[in-house]
Design a protein around this motif. Structure first.
Motif, PDB file in Angstrom:
ATOM      1  N   VAL A  74       3.982  -7.475 -44.818  1.00 24.09           N
ATOM      2  CA  VAL A  74       3.296  -8.603 -45.505  1.00 24.09           C
ATOM      3  C   VAL A  74       2.914  -9.888 -44.750  1.00 24.09           C
ATOM      4  CG1 VAL A  74       3.755 -10.262 -47.476  1.00 24.09           C
ATOM      5  CG2 VAL A  74       4.800  -7.999 -47.664  1.00 24.09           C
ATOM      6  N   VAL A  75       1.690 -10.273 -44.723  1.00 23.46           N
ATOM      7  CA  VAL A  75       1.161 -11.399 -44.021  1.00 23.46           C
ATOM      8  C   VAL A  75       0.591 -12.346 -44.941  1.00 23.46           C
ATOM      9  CG1 VAL A  75       0.650 -10.048 -41.754  1.00 23.46           C
ATOM     10  CG2 VAL A  75      -1.079 -10.297 -43.526  1.00 23.46           C
ATOM     11  N   THR A  76       0.695 -13.641 -44.552  1.00 22.26           N
ATOM     12  CA  THR A  76       0.011 -14.524 -45.250  1.00 22.26           C
ATOM     13  C   THR A  76      -0.985 -15.199 -44.585  1.00 22.26           C
ATOM     14  OG1 THR A  76       2.256 -15.179 -46.498  1.00 22.26           O
ATOM     15  CG2 THR A  76       0.489 -16.826 -46.412  1.00 22.26           C
ATOM     16  N   ILE A  77      -2.236 -15.303 -45.040  1.00 26.16           N
ATOM     17  CA  ILE A  77      -3.630 -15.416 -44.371  1.00 26.16           C
ATOM     18  C   ILE A  77      -3.677 -16.801 -44.747  1.00 26.16           C
ATOM     19  CG2 ILE A  77      -5.844 -14.958 -43.592  1.00 26.16           C
ATOM     20  CD1 ILE A  77      -3.517 -13.060 -42.449  1.00 26.16           C
ATOM     21  N   ASN A  78      -3.878 -18.046 -44.113  1.00 32.72           N
ATOM     22  CA  ASN A  78      -4.666 -19.201 -44.481  1.00 32.72           C
ATOM     23  C   ASN A  78      -5.983 -19.340 -43.936  1.00 32.72           C
ATOM     24  OD1 ASN A  78      -5.231 -22.179 -44.413  1.00 32.72           O
ATOM     25  ND2 ASN A  78      -3.116 -22.437 -44.642  1.00 32.72           N
ATOM     26  N   HIS A  82      -6.335 -20.967 -40.455  1.00 33.37           N
ATOM     27  CA  HIS A  82      -6.153 -19.928 -39.746  1.00 33.37           C
ATOM     28  C   HIS A  82      -4.950 -19.833 -38.776  1.00 33.37           C
ATOM     29  CE1 HIS A  82     -10.086 -18.834 -40.698  1.00 33.37           C
ATOM     30  NE2 HIS A  82     -10.664 -20.088 -40.335  1.00 33.37           N
ATOM     31  N   ARG A  83      -3.942 -20.399 -39.350  1.00 32.58           N
ATOM     32  CA  ARG A  83      -2.465 -20.336 -38.759  1.00 32.58           C
ATOM     33  C   ARG A  83      -1.832 -19.540 -39.783  1.00 32.58           C
ATOM     34  NH1 ARG A  83      -1.176 -23.394 -34.691  1.00 32.58           N
ATOM     35  NH2 ARG A  83      -2.747 -24.961 -34.172  1.00 32.58           N
ATOM     36  N   ASN A  84      -1.472 -18.310 -39.463  1.00 31.72           N
ATOM     37  CA  ASN A  84      -1.147 -17.041 -40.345  1.00 31.72           C
ATOM     38  C   ASN A  84       0.462 -16.753 -39.952  1.00 31.72           C
ATOM     39  OD1 ASN A  84      -3.768 -17.256 -41.378  1.00 31.72           O
ATOM     40  ND2 ASN A  84      -4.443 -15.584 -39.957  1.00 31.72           N
ATOM     41  N   SER A  85       1.023 -16.094 -41.099  1.00 32.75           N
ATOM     42  CA  SER A  85       2.119 -15.714 -41.091  1.00 32.75           C
ATOM     43  C   SER A  85       2.425 -14.248 -41.199  1.00 32.75           C
ATOM     44  CB  SER A  85       3.044 -16.564 -42.208  1.00 32.75           C
ATOM     45  OG  SER A  85       4.635 -16.204 -42.148  1.00 32.75           O
ATOM     46  N   ARG A 111      -7.005  -6.944 -37.073  1.00 31.75           N
ATOM     47  CA  ARG A 111      -7.579  -7.056 -38.764  1.00 31.75           C
ATOM     48  C   ARG A 111      -7.951  -8.579 -39.221  1.00 31.75           C
ATOM     49  NH1 ARG A 111      -6.137  -3.593 -43.879  1.00 31.75           N
ATOM     50  NH2 ARG A 111      -7.118  -5.055 -45.174  1.00 31.75           N
ATOM     51  N   PHE A 112      -7.159  -9.489 -38.486  1.00 32.61           N
ATOM     52  CA  PHE A 112      -7.145 -10.839 -38.497  1.00 32.61           C
ATOM     53  C   PHE A 112      -7.542 -11.606 -37.362  1.00 32.61           C
ATOM     54  CE2 PHE A 112      -4.300  -9.310 -41.626  1.00 32.61           C
ATOM     55  CZ  PHE A 112      -5.205  -9.369 -42.764  1.00 32.61           C
ATOM     56  N   PRO A 113      -9.016 -11.308 -36.745  1.00 33.46           N
ATOM     57  CA  PRO A 113      -9.238 -11.706 -35.307  1.00 33.46           C
ATOM     58  C   PRO A 113      -9.493 -13.223 -35.471  1.00 33.46           C
ATOM     59  CG  PRO A 113     -11.222 -10.714 -36.417  1.00 33.46           C
ATOM     60  CD  PRO A 113      -9.958 -10.332 -37.148  1.00 33.46           C
ATOM     61  N   GLU A 114      -9.566 -14.050 -36.636  1.00 30.82           N
ATOM     62  CA  GLU A 114      -9.664 -15.509 -36.740  1.00 30.82           C
ATOM     63  C   GLU A 114      -8.649 -16.057 -36.541  1.00 30.82           C
ATOM     64  OE1 GLU A 114      -8.710 -14.072 -40.707  1.00 30.82           O
ATOM     65  OE2 GLU A 114      -9.995 -13.179 -39.210  1.00 30.82           O
ATOM     66  N   THR A 115      -7.278 -15.316 -36.343  1.00 33.11           N
ATOM     67  CA  THR A 115      -6.195 -16.244 -36.316  1.00 33.11           C
ATOM     68  C   THR A 115      -5.890 -17.119 -35.210  1.00 33.11           C
ATOM     69  OG1 THR A 115      -5.207 -14.563 -37.677  1.00 33.11           O
ATOM     70  CG2 THR A 115      -3.720 -15.911 -36.440  1.00 33.11           C
TER      71      THR A 115
END
Length: 142
Positions: A74-78, A82-85, A111-115
């Motif tokens: 489970v990830v949280t995407i802001n 782009h500061r994700n958890s 999957r989330f390269p913009e992080t």
């Protein structure tokens, strides 16, 4: 490390209950290893799990090894900062020790390269997790 292919898939709503059971089974192993027994109720609690999977920005992922479910995250995407958890990451009971966790983490990063930055939390007694996050995945303890 065998040449096993790791992919990620969004978890279907009908699969959430099984996802939570598998996660709790995996987390129970660490608690029993450290303390010898489980406290009353599952770890993490259903309330904590429901909060994580229903949080704004939560993405519930199945970790697949050669197409077979071996765990989840489970990830949280802001989308703004782009500061994700990384809220939860687990491999099913019996799937440890083959490098799948690192491959799964690398797949999440791809999957989330913009992080810009990832953060996570793990219990102080989970030395194996701390080693994994710091020495394998590149997290820093703050």
């Amino acid at each position: 490390m065998r040449n096993e292919s790791i992919t990620l898939a969004n978890t279907h709503p009908d699969d959430i209950a099984a996802f939570k059971r598998e996660l709790q089974d995996a987390f129970a192993l660490a608690v029993v290893d450290e303390f010898g027994e489980l406290p009353d109720g599952p770890i993490p609690s259903n309330e904590v799990l429901n909060g994580a999977v229903n949080a704004p920005g939560a993405v519930i992922l199945r970790i697949l090894c050669d197409g077979r479910s071996v765990g989840g995250a489970v990830v949280t995407i802001n989308e703004e900062t782009h500061r994700n958890s990384l809220d939860l990451l687990f491999l099913k009971v019996g799937e440890h020790g083959r490098g799948l966790g690192l491959k799964a983490w690398l797949a999440i990063e791809q999957r989330f390269p913009e992080t810009v930055a990832w953060q996570t939390h793990t219990p102080y007694f989970e030395k194996r997790n701390i080693h994994f996050y710091v020495n394998k995945c590149g997290f820093r303890i703050i």
